[in-house]
Design a protein around this motif. Structure first.
Motif, PDB file in Angstrom:
ATOM      1  N   CYS A   1      47.640  35.732   7.378  1.00  0.00           N
ATOM      2  CA  CYS A   1      46.339  35.178   7.013  1.00  0.00           C
ATOM      3  C   CYS A   1      46.245  34.963   5.500  1.00  0.00           C
ATOM      4  O   CYS A   1      46.559  35.862   4.729  1.00  0.00           O
ATOM      5  CB  CYS A   1      45.218  36.110   7.461  1.00  0.00           C
ATOM      6  SG  CYS A   1      43.577  35.473   7.073  1.00  0.00           S
TER       7      CYS A   1
ATOM      8  N   CYS B   1      39.576  39.717   8.344  1.00  0.00           N
ATOM      9  CA  CYS B   1      38.632  38.624   8.125  1.00  0.00           C
ATOM     10  C   CYS B   1      37.985  38.253   9.468  1.00  0.00           C
ATOM     11  O   CYS B   1      38.445  38.697  10.529  1.00  0.00           O
ATOM     12  CB  CYS B   1      39.350  37.427   7.507  1.00  0.00           C
ATOM     13  SG  CYS B   1      40.381  36.500   8.651  1.00  0.00           S
TER      14      CYS B   1
ATOM     15  N   SER C   1      38.070  33.527  -0.578  1.00  0.00           N
ATOM     16  CA  SER C   1      37.880  32.594   0.538  1.00  0.00           C
ATOM     17  C   SER C   1      36.410  32.362   0.857  1.00  0.00           C
ATOM     18  O   SER C   1      36.076  31.399   1.546  1.00  0.00           O
ATOM     19  CB  SER C   1      38.583  33.131   1.789  1.00  0.00           C
ATOM     20  OG  SER C   1      39.956  33.258   1.554  1.00  0.00           O
TER      21      SER C   1
ATOM     22  N   TYR D   1      39.244  38.146  -0.480  1.00  0.00           N
ATOM     23  CA  TYR D   1      37.847  38.218  -0.878  1.00  0.00           C
ATOM     24  C   TYR D   1      37.640  39.176  -2.043  1.00  0.00           C
ATOM     25  O   TYR D   1      38.421  40.096  -2.258  1.00  0.00           O
ATOM     26  CB  TYR D   1      36.983  38.728   0.293  1.00  0.00           C
ATOM     27  CG  TYR D   1      37.147  37.936   1.555  1.00  0.00           C
ATOM     28  CD1 TYR D   1      36.364  36.813   1.789  1.00  0.00           C
ATOM     29  CD2 TYR D   1      38.094  38.289   2.506  1.00  0.00           C
ATOM     30  CE1 TYR D   1      36.516  36.062   2.948  1.00  0.00           C
ATOM     31  CE2 TYR D   1      38.256  37.541   3.666  1.00  0.00           C
ATOM     32  CZ  TYR D   1      37.470  36.437   3.877  1.00  0.00           C
ATOM     33  OH  TYR D   1      37.627  35.690   5.022  1.00  0.00           O
TER      34      TYR D   1
ATOM     35  N   ASN E   1      43.401  34.486   3.876  1.00  0.00           N
ATOM     36  CA  ASN E   1      42.062  34.834   3.388  1.00  0.00           C
ATOM     37  C   ASN E   1      42.060  36.081   2.529  1.00  0.00           C
ATOM     38  O   ASN E   1      42.626  37.111   2.899  1.00  0.00           O
ATOM     39  CB  ASN E   1      41.093  35.019   4.554  1.00  0.00           C
ATOM     40  CG  ASN E   1      40.803  33.726   5.269  1.00  0.00           C
ATOM     41  OD1 ASN E   1      40.761  32.665   4.656  1.00  0.00           O
ATOM     42  ND2 ASN E   1      40.604  33.796   6.571  1.00  0.00           N
TER      43      ASN E   1
END
Length: 152
Positions: free
Chosen positions: A108, A138, A92, A112, A110
């Motif tokens: 969510c 996040c 993300s 990473y 998101n």
């Protein structure tokens, strides 16, 4: 994490290895000393399955992947599953593939790379990355961290 994984280090400054390798998660190069300082040493070659190529990985890139754990001998387990899942997820933050560390808030979307999570949560935000069980919230959901998370 109190001990390093019981895996073979990839020696980036040795004549033994002349080929540049990529981390299976962040795709960072084995010759990038600064990246190795931030993501931990690179390990490999590690065989993850019959008829599959050997892989290389940074310690923290693998450790923060939710499928991966260490056995009693401190050997990395479920590496194949972690790599397979991570390859299907775009980060993300940087939008590159391999962002396997998702926000703990279940709804969510998101996710990473480890280093992108460190960047997006900020250096002064000690309450976004939780070392006790290797998860993160996040920036949109860090206020949802449980009291238990905040206490650790």
């Amino acid at each position: 994490m109190s001990e390093r994984p019981n895996q073979k280090y990839y020696k980036i400054y040795s004549h033994e290895y002349t080929i540049v390798q990529k981390c299976a998660f962040c795709r960072g190069l084995s010759t990038d000393f600064e990246l190795s300082r931030k993501c931990g040493p690179m390990y490999g070659p590690v065989k993850i399955g019959k008829n599959l190529p050997e892989v290389y990985f940074h310690e923290l890139c693998a450790t923060w992947c939710p499928e991966i754990y260490y056995n009693e001998s401190n050997k990395v387990q479920n590496l194949k599953e972690g790599i397979k899942r991570s390859k299907t997820i775009k980060c993300s933050f940087c939008t590159e593939w391999g962002g396997g560390l998702g926000c703990k808030y279940e709804q969510c979307p998101n996710s990473y790379h480890y280093l992108c999570a460190v960047t997006v949560t900020g250096p002064d935000d000690s309450k976004a990355l939780f070392m006790n069980d290797f998860h993160l919230y996040c920036p949109d959901h860090r206020k949802m961290a449980s009291a238990e998370d905040m206490a650790n």
